[in-house]
Design a protein around this motif. Structure first.
Motif, mmCIF file in Angstrom:
data_model
loop_
_atom_site.group_PDB
_atom_site.id
_atom_site.type_symbol
_atom_site.label_atom_id
_atom_site.label_comp_id
_atom_site.label_asym_id
_atom_site.label_seq_id
_atom_site.Cartn_x
_atom_site.Cartn_y
_atom_site.Cartn_z
ATOM 1 N N GLN A 4 14.346 81.559 16.159
ATOM 2 C CA GLN A 4 14.946 81.767 14.750
ATOM 3 C C GLN A 4 14.920 80.523 14.030
ATOM 4 N N ALA A 5 14.611 80.508 12.773
ATOM 5 C CA ALA A 5 14.497 79.256 11.881
ATOM 6 C C ALA A 5 15.834 79.281 11.144
ATOM 7 N N LEU A 6 15.951 77.812 10.700
ATOM 8 C CA LEU A 6 17.180 77.551 9.872
ATOM 9 C C LEU A 6 16.425 77.049 8.514
ATOM 10 N N ILE A 7 17.237 77.781 7.452
ATOM 11 C CA ILE A 7 16.636 77.557 5.975
ATOM 12 C C ILE A 7 17.969 77.100 5.223
ATOM 13 N N LEU A 8 17.959 75.963 4.657
ATOM 14 C CA LEU A 8 19.271 75.576 3.869
ATOM 15 C C LEU A 8 18.602 75.792 2.508
ATOM 16 N N MET A 9 19.515 76.541 1.543
ATOM 17 C CA MET A 9 19.297 76.656 0.273
ATOM 18 C C MET A 9 20.537 76.014 -0.560
ATOM 19 N N SER A 10 20.060 75.141 -1.666
ATOM 20 C CA SER A 10 21.072 74.513 -2.229
ATOM 21 C C SER A 10 20.880 74.134 -3.525
ATOM 22 N N HIS A 11 21.836 73.792 -4.650
ATOM 23 C CA HIS A 11 21.577 73.625 -6.011
ATOM 24 C C HIS A 11 22.283 72.367 -6.064
ATOM 25 N N ALA A 12 21.328 71.337 -6.224
ATOM 26 C CA ALA A 12 21.804 69.878 -6.267
ATOM 27 C C ALA A 12 20.924 68.820 -6.790
ATOM 28 N N HIS A 13 21.347 67.597 -7.118
ATOM 29 C CA HIS A 13 20.398 66.563 -7.746
ATOM 30 C C HIS A 13 20.424 65.716 -6.295
ATOM 31 N N MET A 14 19.117 65.598 -5.945
ATOM 32 C CA MET A 14 18.814 64.655 -4.829
ATOM 33 C C MET A 14 18.470 63.279 -5.194
ATOM 34 N N GLN A 15 18.564 62.359 -4.403
ATOM 35 C CA GLN A 15 18.316 61.106 -4.742
ATOM 36 C C GLN A 15 16.551 61.130 -4.490
ATOM 37 N N GLY A 16 16.010 60.488 -5.645
ATOM 38 C CA GLY A 16 14.604 60.479 -5.523
ATOM 39 C C GLY A 16 13.824 61.490 -6.456
ATOM 40 N N GLY A 17 14.530 62.605 -6.991
ATOM 41 C CA GLY A 17 13.850 63.683 -7.544
ATOM 42 C C GLY A 17 13.633 63.095 -9.086
ATOM 43 N N GLU A 18 12.593 63.762 -9.523
ATOM 44 C CA GLU A 18 12.043 63.505 -10.753
ATOM 45 C C GLU A 18 12.654 64.388 -11.795
ATOM 46 N N THR A 19 13.322 63.768 -12.857
ATOM 47 C CA THR A 19 13.906 64.841 -13.846
ATOM 48 C C THR A 19 13.167 64.855 -14.948
#
Length: 417
Positions: free
Chosen positions: A184-199
């Motif tokens: 079984q796989a584990l998938i994490l779904m999140s709505h967030a601003h991650m460090q290093g993300g280009e806006t």
């Protein structure tokens, strides 16, 4: 067992672009997505937040979503649709329609709930994904946008929102590890601003100066894929399996060159680590073009005249134009009409005009002489007045100074009382 799913986010249904409805563009995207679902028959569709553009979406935007869910279910009855709330959504509102969503094999997680004992309700956050034989092929760890006001008190040891967010991740991942079985796989779904993300310039700020952007260190190595929402540019963050899918349509002119896409993901936990994860970007056709025109006036008019011809009958299907013209003098009163006349007829919507003042040699020399003295209100007002292209006006300056004096007297009065 291989789990196959689509990753998308930031639909912003109901958005108005400079007072123009995006309903047609969203209709075209959703029709395209239904075709992909019908052809590929994924186990799940993950929508990582900002389903709607505003907390109280119009009925037309809600109808778009629910009609899509009904159509998707008819085309792929076994597919699960999992949604989380983003910072534009009302988590409580999108959870209110759970009985409706169940009919379409869909589930939404809007907020973090507590059990009767005060602990996090992890059952709501851990959603099983099933394969064609109705066996669990993966677990999806669903984390909506975590507003500080909504998560305060979830960890009694601290009131710091960053520590509470870390605590939520730790609790959820620990529970997922216990439930996960071989294959079984584990998938994490999140709505967030991650460090290093280009806006881009269309994302509503959720932090100040990126100081509270989250670290990918929150994601344990046991997680096979992290499906992120919030940033509109498709991108990896740190590692190949941590990704933003991006928005399906450009939500500002800064996103003209984005390659909007839906990610088609396959994970086979039985394979070696280097080959268990497969990702294919499905490019989304752009139904309405955006044009950013920049330069001095002569160049702007030349670019407008060079735009493709051909009338588009329906106004909502017409292409958007943003003009930024560069000048050293104040604008002419009828400049907008001149721009409109230069555009090929019946094809474009001129939605924004801005000007950038050119710097003369004298102004450049003055700017190079940096003054260490703090600017006075009078000086600041004069600089802004001149930057807007207005001539000196003693009467206006006198009125401004009288307002400054009144403000100073008011402050003195408050300090004395």
């Amino acid at each position: 067992m291989t789990v196959r799913f689509f990753h998308t986010s930031d639909w912003h249904l109901g958005q108005f672009f400079y007072n123009h409805s995006r309903q047609y563009e969203h209709e075209q995207f959703l029709a395209w997505l239904l075709t992909q679902i019908q052809e590929k028959q994924p186990h799940a569709l993950l929508i990582a937040g900002d389903v709607f553009d505003v907390i109280n979406p119009a009925s037309s935007a809600q109808k778009q979503l629910y009609q899509f869910l009904a159509d998707a279910h008819s085309l792929a009855p076994q597919m699960q649709t999992l949604m989380i709330a983003g910072n534009h959504d009302s988590g409580y509102r999108i959870e209110q329609v759970e009985p409706l969503l169940e009919k379409y094999n869909a589930k939404t997680v809007g907020v973090i709930h507590k059990n009767a004992d005060g602990h996090i309700d992890l059952d709501r956050l851990l959603v099983p994904i099933y394969d064609e034989q109705n066996s669990i092929t993966a677990w999806c760890l669903t984390l909506p946008f975590l507003r500080p006001a909504e998560i305060t008190g979830l960890n009694e040891q601290t009131a710091n929102s960053q520590n509470v967010i870390a605590y939520i991740h730790q609790q959820l991942i620990a529970e997922a590890k216990q439930r996960k079985q071989d294959g079984q796989a584990l998938i994490l779904m999140s709505h967030a601003h991650m460090q290093g993300g280009e806006t881009s310039d269309s994302e509503r700020p959720t932090i100040i100066g990126n100081e509270e952007a989250l670290s990918t260190a929150l994601f344990d190595d046991v997680i096979d894929y992290v499906a992120l929402g919030h940033l509109h540019k498709p991108q990896k963050v740190g590692q190949t399996h941590i990704r933003y899918s991006g928005s399906p349509i450009p939500l500002s002119f800064s996103e003209i060159n984005y390659k909007h896409q839906v990610l088609d993901i396959s994970i086979d936990p039985a394979q070696p680590e280097e080959s268990r994860f497969q990702c294919e970007a499905l490019p989304i056709p752009r139904s309405v073009q955006l044009h950013k025109i920049k330069g001095e006036l002569n160049d702007v008019f030349a670019q407008l005249n060079a735009l493709p011809q051909g009338e588009i009958a329906v106004i909502d299907h017409r292409e958007y134009v943003d003009i930024e013209y560069h000048t050293a003098i104040p604008p002419q009163p009828n400049l907008r009409q001149q721009f409109e006349d230069a555009l090929p007829k019946g094809r474009y919507r001129l939605v924004r005009i801005s000007r950038q003042y050119l710097t003369s040699e004298k102004n450049a020399e003055d700017a190079a002489q940096v003054s260490l003295e703090p600017p006075t209100p009078e000086k600041l007002f004069q600089q802004i007045w001149e930057k807007q292209g207005y001539a000196e006006d003693d009467a206006v300056l006198k009125d401004f100074l009288s307002l400054v004096q009144e403000a100073e007297k008011s402050l003195e009065h408050e300090q004395d009382s």
